[in-house]
Motif scaffolding. Structure first.
Motif, short mmCIF file in Angstrom:
data_model
loop_
_atom_site.label_atom_id
_atom_site.label_comp_id
_atom_site.label_asym_id
_atom_site.label_seq_id
_atom_site.Cartn_x
_atom_site.Cartn_y
_atom_site.Cartn_z
N THR A 197 0.47 -1.17 0.32
CA THR A 197 0.25 0.15 -0.22
C THR A 197 0.83 1.10 0.60
OG1 THR A 197 0.11 0.26 2.35
CG2 THR A 197 -1.61 -1.06 1.19
N PRO A 198 1.65 1.59 -0.48
CA PRO A 198 2.52 2.40 -1.10
C PRO A 198 1.90 4.20 -1.20
CG PRO A 198 2.43 1.18 -3.05
CD PRO A 198 2.00 0.65 -2.14
N GLY A 199 2.85 4.97 -1.35
CA GLY A 199 1.66 6.36 -1.22
C GLY A 199 2.18 7.48 -0.36
N HIS A 200 2.41 7.07 1.45
CA HIS A 200 2.97 7.86 2.21
C HIS A 200 4.43 7.90 1.52
CE1 HIS A 200 4.50 9.56 5.83
NE2 HIS A 200 4.74 7.92 6.40
N THR A 201 4.85 6.48 1.71
CA THR A 201 6.20 6.01 1.06
C THR A 201 6.05 4.91 -0.37
OG1 THR A 201 6.89 4.20 2.97
CG2 THR A 201 7.52 6.48 3.07
N PRO A 202 7.25 5.05 -0.69
CA PRO A 202 7.10 3.52 -1.47
C PRO A 202 6.93 2.22 -1.72
CG PRO A 202 8.82 5.00 -2.37
CD PRO A 202 9.00 5.96 -0.94
N ASP A 203 7.61 2.06 -0.29
CA ASP A 203 7.86 0.52 0.58
C ASP A 203 6.57 0.24 1.38
OD1 ASP A 203 8.30 2.23 2.77
OD2 ASP A 203 10.17 1.02 3.30
N GLY A 204 5.26 0.85 1.71
CA GLY A 204 5.02 1.23 2.80
C GLY A 204 3.62 -0.22 2.66
N MET A 205 3.06 -0.78 3.73
CA MET A 205 1.92 -1.76 3.23
C MET A 205 1.51 -2.44 4.43
SD MET A 205 5.33 -5.41 4.31
CE MET A 205 5.84 -5.20 5.92
N SER A 224 -5.48 10.41 6.44
CA SER A 224 -3.94 9.37 5.76
C SER A 224 -2.71 9.59 5.70
CB SER A 224 -4.47 8.95 4.06
OG SER A 224 -4.80 10.41 4.03
N GLY A 225 -2.26 8.51 5.60
CA GLY A 225 -0.41 9.14 5.87
C GLY A 225 -0.51 10.40 5.00
N ARG A 226 0.44 11.50 5.38
CA ARG A 226 0.92 12.37 4.43
C ARG A 226 2.12 11.99 3.38
NH1 ARG A 226 4.77 16.38 8.05
NH2 ARG A 226 5.38 17.30 5.47
N THR A 227 1.77 12.68 2.09
CA THR A 227 2.55 11.80 0.90
C THR A 227 3.58 12.89 0.57
OG1 THR A 227 0.72 12.91 -0.96
CG2 THR A 227 0.38 10.51 -0.03
N ASP A 228 4.17 13.60 1.01
CA ASP A 228 5.15 15.02 0.51
C ASP A 228 6.52 14.38 0.54
OD1 ASP A 228 4.14 15.10 3.59
OD2 ASP A 228 4.68 17.66 3.43
N PHE A 229 6.84 13.01 1.14
CA PHE A 229 8.33 12.85 1.38
C PHE A 229 8.47 13.11 -0.06
CE2 PHE A 229 6.82 11.82 5.96
CZ PHE A 229 7.40 13.29 6.80
N ALA A 230 10.09 12.39 0.22
CA ALA A 230 10.72 12.27 -1.16
C ALA A 230 10.17 10.58 -1.85
CB ALA A 230 12.32 11.82 -0.88
N GLY A 231 9.29 10.27 -3.18
CA GLY A 231 9.15 8.58 -3.10
C GLY A 231 7.59 8.64 -3.07
N GLY A 232 6.39 10.00 -2.46
CA GLY A 232 5.50 9.57 -2.17
C GLY A 232 4.85 9.94 -3.01
N ASP A 233 3.61 9.51 -2.94
CA ASP A 233 2.76 9.57 -4.08
C ASP A 233 1.02 9.60 -3.93
OD1 ASP A 233 1.45 9.14 -6.29
OD2 ASP A 233 3.03 8.40 -7.22
#
Length: 351
Positions: free
Chosen positions: A108-116, A135-144
């Protein structure tokens, strides 16, 4: 089954255990509370088989590497996790045994690419993907933000409505919700289109977490703050990135860049292989070995690692040290392998 939240604060750590078999996993442990977790395990007479981080944390140091060292448990994260301390890389649909229980992995990426997220016995541990009413923020590097919307609506929201939601954070004093309740009432997601969600998440205007640089880069690299002087947020934001196809074209040109692989030696010879002609200088050694690559100071340099996180740190360090033309390979060797581009691998001695 034992399923307990152990911190009693906004940042959540979960114990999942099979009492009959005496086996357990810890999910998202904090470095600061490792003694507490060991005491709880001893009280319940549980042996810790696995520590799982649902994503690379930016607000606290992970307790995973320390527990791995203290009790010999394995440390697991999703495939796209950058840390070299990880023993087990989990993928979509994989089942993780805990005694007679099984945790099912959802990427379940978005907050980070490695989210699960982890589904177990009518519960879902959602990490920093889905919160209670947020929901988790998505403005870090790799966020989407788009990837996060898809993960929530196409994966989490397809679970049965009665599934209990146990988030990685809660700042309002909540402990659990249900998938049905979040579908109906979550103000960030209910009745929003994908485009509306992306616009909302891209304009939250949140400040970075306190001490993010003292947390995020150590979690990505498994290095302590005393081992390396990490670049600050402003330096990292200036790092130029190159995608795998762009680097592939560069390597076919007359002036090849210097490739600096900053992984650990075991990774360099491991399953992902390495790029032909690359120089191995682990991140922890980079500052003390700059003389080895001084002749490339004015030419193109590309830093490489597993997932593009440690190499971003390395690129910032090289730029700070006067290297004029540094780029970071976005997505690292994971993206390179996914694109089926050539790598070198060590020969199997048994072959």
């Amino acid at each position: 089954m034992i399923l307990r939240e152990l911190n009693g604060e906004s940042c959540k750590t979960y114990l999942i255990g099979d009492e009959g078999r005496g086996r357990a996993v810890l999910v998202d442990p904090l470095h600061a509370h490792v003694d507490r977790y060991l005491a709880v395990l001893a009280y319940h007479r549980l042996e810790l088989d696995l520590v799982i981080d649902t994503h690379t944390h930016a607000d606290h140091l992970s307790g995973g590497p320390q527990l791995r060292f203290l009790v010999g448990s394995r440390f697991a994260m999703q495939k796209w996790a950058p840390s070299p301390a990880v023993d087990v890389h989990l993928e979509e649909g994989e089942e993780v045994p805990v005694g007679d229980l099984a945790l099912r992995v959802l990427h379940t990426p978005g907050h980070t690419p490695d989210g699960m997220s982890l589904v177990v016995e009518g519960n879902v541990l959602t990490g920093d993907t889905l919160f209670i009413g947020g929901s988790g923020r998505t403005d870090f590097a790799g966020g989407d933000a788009g990837a996060q919307f898809d993960a929530v609506t196409r994966k989490l929201f397809t679970l049965p409505d009665e599934t209990i939601v146990r988030p990685g954070h809660d700042y309002r004093g909540n402990t659990t919700s249900t998938i049905g309740q979040e579908k109906r009432t979550n103000p960030r997601l209910a009745n929003r289109t994908r485009e509306e969600y992306i616009d909302l998440m891209n304009n939250l205007g949140l400040s970075p977490p306190q001490n993010i640089q003292e947390v995020l880069q150590p979690n990505q690299s498994a290095l302590g703050t005393g081992e390396i002087s990490f670049p600050d947020w402003s330096e990292l934001k200036k790092v130029r990135e190159i995608d795998v196809q762009g680097l592939h074209r560069m390597l076919a040109a007359d002036e090849r860049p210097l490739l600096v692989d900053v992984r650990e030696p075991a990774e360099y010879t491991g399953e992902l292989g390495h790029l032909s002609g690359s120089v191995l200088i682990p991140l922890r050694e980079l500052v003390n070995r700059l003389e080895e690559i001084q002749e490339h100071k004015s030419g193109p340099v590309v830093t490489v690692c597993r997932a593009g996180m440690r190499s971003a740190t390395a690129a910032a360090i090289l730029s700070r040290s006067g290297f004029a033309e540094v780029s970071n390979l976005a997505g690292g060797l994971l993206a390179w392998n996914d694109a089926e581009l050539p790598v070198e691998r060590e020969a199997d001695p048994a072959a």
